[in-house]
Design a protein around this motif. Sequence first.
Motif, PDB file in Angstrom:
ATOM      1  N   ASP A  39      12.911  -0.945   1.720  1.00 20.84           N
ATOM      2  CA  ASP A  39      11.778  -0.275   2.363  1.00 20.84           C
ATOM      3  C   ASP A  39      10.465  -1.029   2.232  1.00 20.84           C
ATOM      4  O   ASP A  39       9.426  -0.544   2.665  1.00 20.84           O
ATOM      5  CB  ASP A  39      11.610   1.132   1.788  1.00 20.84           C
ATOM      6  N   THR A  40      10.503  -2.239   1.675  1.00 17.90           N
ATOM      7  CA  THR A  40       9.285  -3.038   1.578  1.00 17.90           C
ATOM      8  C   THR A  40       8.873  -3.474   2.974  1.00 17.90           C
ATOM      9  O   THR A  40       9.642  -4.121   3.685  1.00 17.90           O
ATOM     10  CB  THR A  40       9.520  -4.289   0.700  1.00 17.90           C
ATOM     11  N   VAL A  41       7.662  -3.086   3.377  1.00 21.57           N
ATOM     12  CA  VAL A  41       7.132  -3.478   4.682  1.00 21.57           C
ATOM     13  C   VAL A  41       6.458  -4.839   4.504  1.00 21.57           C
ATOM     14  O   VAL A  41       5.584  -5.003   3.660  1.00 21.57           O
ATOM     15  CB  VAL A  41       6.138  -2.420   5.206  1.00 21.57           C
ATOM     16  N   SER A  79       4.970  -5.859  11.517  1.00 21.53           N
ATOM     17  CA  SER A  79       5.576  -5.661  10.198  1.00 21.53           C
ATOM     18  C   SER A  79       7.086  -5.658  10.385  1.00 21.53           C
ATOM     19  O   SER A  79       7.579  -5.339  11.473  1.00 21.53           O
ATOM     20  CB  SER A  79       5.158  -4.316   9.610  1.00 21.53           C
ATOM     21  N   ARG A  81      11.035  -4.896   8.105  1.00 19.38           N
ATOM     22  CA  ARG A  81      11.726  -4.415   6.906  1.00 19.38           C
ATOM     23  C   ARG A  81      13.224  -4.453   7.175  1.00 19.38           C
ATOM     24  O   ARG A  81      13.653  -4.725   8.300  1.00 19.38           O
ATOM     25  CB  ARG A  81      11.276  -3.000   6.546  1.00 19.38           C
ATOM     26  N   CYS A  98       3.141   1.923  10.380  1.00 17.81           N
ATOM     27  CA  CYS A  98       4.369   1.188  10.064  1.00 17.81           C
ATOM     28  C   CYS A  98       4.824   1.450   8.630  1.00 17.81           C
ATOM     29  O   CYS A  98       5.923   1.050   8.267  1.00 17.81           O
ATOM     30  CB  CYS A  98       4.169  -0.301  10.305  1.00 17.81           C
ATOM     31  N   ASP A  99       4.001   2.102   7.832  1.00 20.73           N
ATOM     32  CA  ASP A  99       4.409   2.444   6.472  1.00 20.73           C
ATOM     33  C   ASP A  99       5.258   3.709   6.495  1.00 20.73           C
ATOM     34  O   ASP A  99       5.349   4.404   7.507  1.00 20.73           O
ATOM     35  CB  ASP A  99       3.181   2.655   5.583  1.00 20.73           C
ATOM     36  N   LYS A 100       5.874   4.001   5.366  1.00 16.38           N
ATOM     37  CA  LYS A 100       6.679   5.214   5.236  1.00 16.38           C
ATOM     38  C   LYS A 100       5.789   6.429   5.519  1.00 16.38           C
ATOM     39  O   LYS A 100       4.619   6.458   5.144  1.00 16.38           O
ATOM     40  CB  LYS A 100       7.256   5.287   3.821  1.00 16.38           C
ATOM     41  N   ASP A 133      -0.272   8.660   8.817  1.00 23.61           N
ATOM     42  CA  ASP A 133       1.087   8.626   8.280  1.00 23.61           C
ATOM     43  C   ASP A 133       1.598  10.017   7.908  1.00 23.61           C
ATOM     44  O   ASP A 133       2.595  10.146   7.211  1.00 23.61           O
ATOM     45  CB  ASP A 133       1.155   7.701   7.068  1.00 23.61           C
ATOM     46  N   PHE A 159      10.789   6.435   7.866  1.00 25.89           N
ATOM     47  CA  PHE A 159       9.799   5.765   8.705  1.00 25.89           C
ATOM     48  C   PHE A 159       9.833   6.391  10.102  1.00 25.89           C
ATOM     49  O   PHE A 159      10.836   6.975  10.503  1.00 25.89           O
ATOM     50  CB  PHE A 159      10.113   4.271   8.819  1.00 25.89           C
TER      51      PHE A 159
END
Length: 168
Positions: A39-41, A79, A81, A98-100, A133, A159
Amino acid sequence: MQIARLLLLVIAALSAFSGPSHATPASAYEACRLAGNDDTVRHYNPKAPDPKLKADLMRYLQSQISKPLQEADLINMVSYRCMEGKILACVVGANLPCDKISTSETNKGASEFCRINPQFDGKDVPMFATGHDARYEYQCKAGAAVIKGKTWELDARGFAKSLWKPIE
């Protein structure tokens, strides 16, 4: 001279007991296949070039943006992942998280907004207060934020499903 020789012997002995070496994956695609889910963007890193990743991310970005692009655009606007062993990409934007996604049903920003803006009773809480988000849309009711609906459908990793596309 003897100290240097002794030091080399110690280093050689330690390396013999360090176990098997773990080779660095040759590409981002190989790293994703090995990781499965990560899950690292990330953003494209020109200091660690991966020609296939660069070409695929650039092609994806170009399909989303109708202007000529340069490497700086790739670094700043896309981004990526790993999910299920594949690379997924997301175009970064003001309203495109684009983050969780936060799945909390309570939203501090929405609650504060409704508390200090009684004139918004029965109206939607703006995204600047909830954050882009947030999984839920909120409405003010009697000075409190209540859930009105969902903003994003989520993928299995949490996501925004519609924003992340496989690029391989």
